[in-house]
Every structure is written in structure tokens, then in C-alpha cells.
Scaffold this active site. Structure first.
Site, PDB file in Angstrom:
ATOM      1  N   GLY A 159      -4.810 -11.073   4.496  1.00  0.00           N
ATOM      2  CA  GLY A 159      -3.704 -11.259   5.432  1.00  0.00           C
ATOM      3  C   GLY A 159      -2.390 -11.399   4.680  1.00  0.00           C
ATOM      4  O   GLY A 159      -2.323 -12.106   3.660  1.00  0.00           O
ATOM      5  N   SER A 178       1.348 -12.608   9.824  1.00  0.00           N
ATOM      6  CA  SER A 178       0.955 -13.760  10.650  1.00  0.00           C
ATOM      7  C   SER A 178      -0.451 -14.242  10.319  1.00  0.00           C
ATOM      8  O   SER A 178      -0.781 -15.400  10.579  1.00  0.00           O
ATOM      9  CB  SER A 178       1.059 -13.416  12.138  1.00  0.00           C
ATOM     10  N   GLU A 217      -4.437  -7.533  16.676  1.00  0.00           N
ATOM     11  CA  GLU A 217      -3.655  -6.615  15.831  1.00  0.00           C
ATOM     12  C   GLU A 217      -3.577  -5.211  16.442  1.00  0.00           C
ATOM     13  O   GLU A 217      -3.381  -4.233  15.730  1.00  0.00           O
ATOM     14  CB  GLU A 217      -4.286  -6.540  14.435  1.00  0.00           C
TER      15      GLU A 217
HETATM   16  C1  SIN Z   1      -1.370  -9.506   8.632  1.00  0.00           C
HETATM   17  O1  SIN Z   1      -0.881 -10.620   8.839  1.00  0.00           O
HETATM   18  O2  SIN Z   1      -2.147  -9.319   7.665  1.00  0.00           O
HETATM   19  C2  SIN Z   1      -1.085  -8.355   9.534  1.00  0.00           C
HETATM   20  C3  SIN Z   1       0.243  -8.362  10.201  1.00  0.00           C
HETATM   21  C4  SIN Z   1       0.465  -9.492  11.155  1.00  0.00           C
HETATM   22  O3  SIN Z   1      -0.420  -9.793  11.975  1.00  0.00           O
HETATM   23  O4  SIN Z   1       1.533 -10.112  11.114  1.00  0.00           O
END
Ligand code: SIN
Length: 190
Positions: free
Chosen positions: A25, A28, A99
Site C-alpha cells: 500500500g 490510503s 479500489e
Molecule cells: C494504495 O493506497 O495502495 C492505493 C491507492 C489508494 O487507495 O489511495
């Protein structure tokens, strides 16, 4: 490619026989951990830069006034630090919905802080998805973020929480911090 990626992601990987898999990640997913995990470790992936180039119609904006959230763009020599979670494959049933606005799951190698490596998955919104907004000057991105909000809350909260989390991780991200400085500067001056 359609912005809604749920079905596309479900057909992408066969998790049969897989008990747990690493998820990297970088946005977010660092600070909003509303899914179960078995283990979490700071990790880095190489050759990718974090950019506020993806439109958010469903979380931090609306279809009429999209916000901006991060995706990864290929950039040789650049490292992107984030948080890796070892999760059960059924967690992707939820994450694919969360997502869904343009993100596809890709395989990626990742490096942990002790130098060890693992292969896992990462959600990336590529430039061929309908919600992709692409490059803009950082002050313009900041202005768009400052003026956007959606069902998950103000777009500025996404940016500020991400910037705080990156500092806690000791992650250098000049792009995120430049946008943060614009936003904090404009809120100080009113
Ligand atoms: C992530 O956080 O890895 C993907 C993008 C997001 O959900 O902000």
C-alpha cells in the site's frame, strides 16, 4: 478501460491454494486499514513514483467534481516507500470494491527494511483508465484537492493523512509534500 475495475480484478488472479499474500500500500492503504491482516511491515518498491494523478469520483470527489488521489507511474531509479500487509486472499473481495475506481492489481517485488524481499500485489491506476487525470502543476493539484470532497470525506484529509503517514514511515515523497505545503499554506492564509 472502464473506470470500474471490480470484474477485471476478479478475473486477474487465481488464488487457489494460496493461504496468504503480500499487499503493498502506498496511498490510503497506508493509513486507512479497515481490513484484516496477518502481519504488516514497511516496504519499498523500485521504479515507481507516487503521483496524485488519479481522479476520485467515488471516495474523495464526485462524478461532477472528481478529487485527486495517488497512483504509481513508472520512473526508473525512483523508490516508493509504503506499508506491506500479509493478507488472506479473501480480503481482495473487499479491497477490489474499495479500489474499484480505476485500480488494477499487479504483481510486484518488494523490499523490506531488513533487506529481505517478497513478491506481492499492488493496486495501480494506469493511464488508460477513464478516471485518470494525469500530470498537472502541483499548485493546481493542491487547488483541486482543496476544493473536493466525496463520500469518504474531504480530499484534503486524504492528502494530509497520507503526508503524515509518510513522515511516520520516514518516506521521502517530494511530490506529496509539495502539495501538502500548498494546502497548509492556503489554510494558514485563510
Ligand atoms: C494504495 O493506497 O495502495 C492505493 C491507492 C489508494 O487507495 O489511495
Amino acid at each position: 478501460m472502464a473506470a470500474n475495475t471490480i470484474e477485471h480484478n476478479r478475473s486477474r488472479f487465481n488464488f487457489e491454494g494460496v493461504e496468504a499474500i503480500w499487499l503493498f500500500g502506498y496511498g490510503s492503504l497506508i493509513y486507512k486499514v479497515d481490513f484484516p491482516f496477518l502481519e504488516k511491515r514497511p516496504a519499498t518498491i523500485h521504479g515507481w513514483a507516487r503521483r496524485f494523478w488519479q481522479g476520485s469520483h467515488d471516495h474523495r470527489g464526485t462524478p461532477e467534481a472528481p478529487g485527486r488521489v495517488v497512483t504509481l507511474v513508472e520512473q526508473p531509479g525512483v523508490a516508493c516507500k509504503g506499508m506491506a500487509y500479509r493478507v488472506s486472499p479473501n480480503v481482495f473481495e473487499y479491497l477490489d470494491v474499495r479500489e474499484k475506481n480505476g485500480y488494477l492489481r499487479f504483481r510486484t517485488p518488494m523490499t523490506f527494511e531488513d533487506g529481505s524481499h517478497a513478491e506481492g500485489l499492488v493496486y495501480i491506476a494506469t493511464e488508460d483508465n477513464e478516471a485518470f487525470l494525469g500530470h498537472a502543476p502541483e499548485p493546481d493539484i493542491a487547488a483541486q484537492i482543496a476544493g473536493s470532497a466525496g463520500p469518504s470525506g474531504p480530499n484534503s484529509e486524504y492528502l494530509l493523512r497520507l503526508a503524515d503517514s509518510l513522515r511516520q514511515l520516514d518516506a521521502d515523497c517530494p511530490h506529496t509534500f509539495a502539495i501538502e505545503a500548498c494546502i497548509r499554506g492556503s489554510s494558514v492564509s485563510g
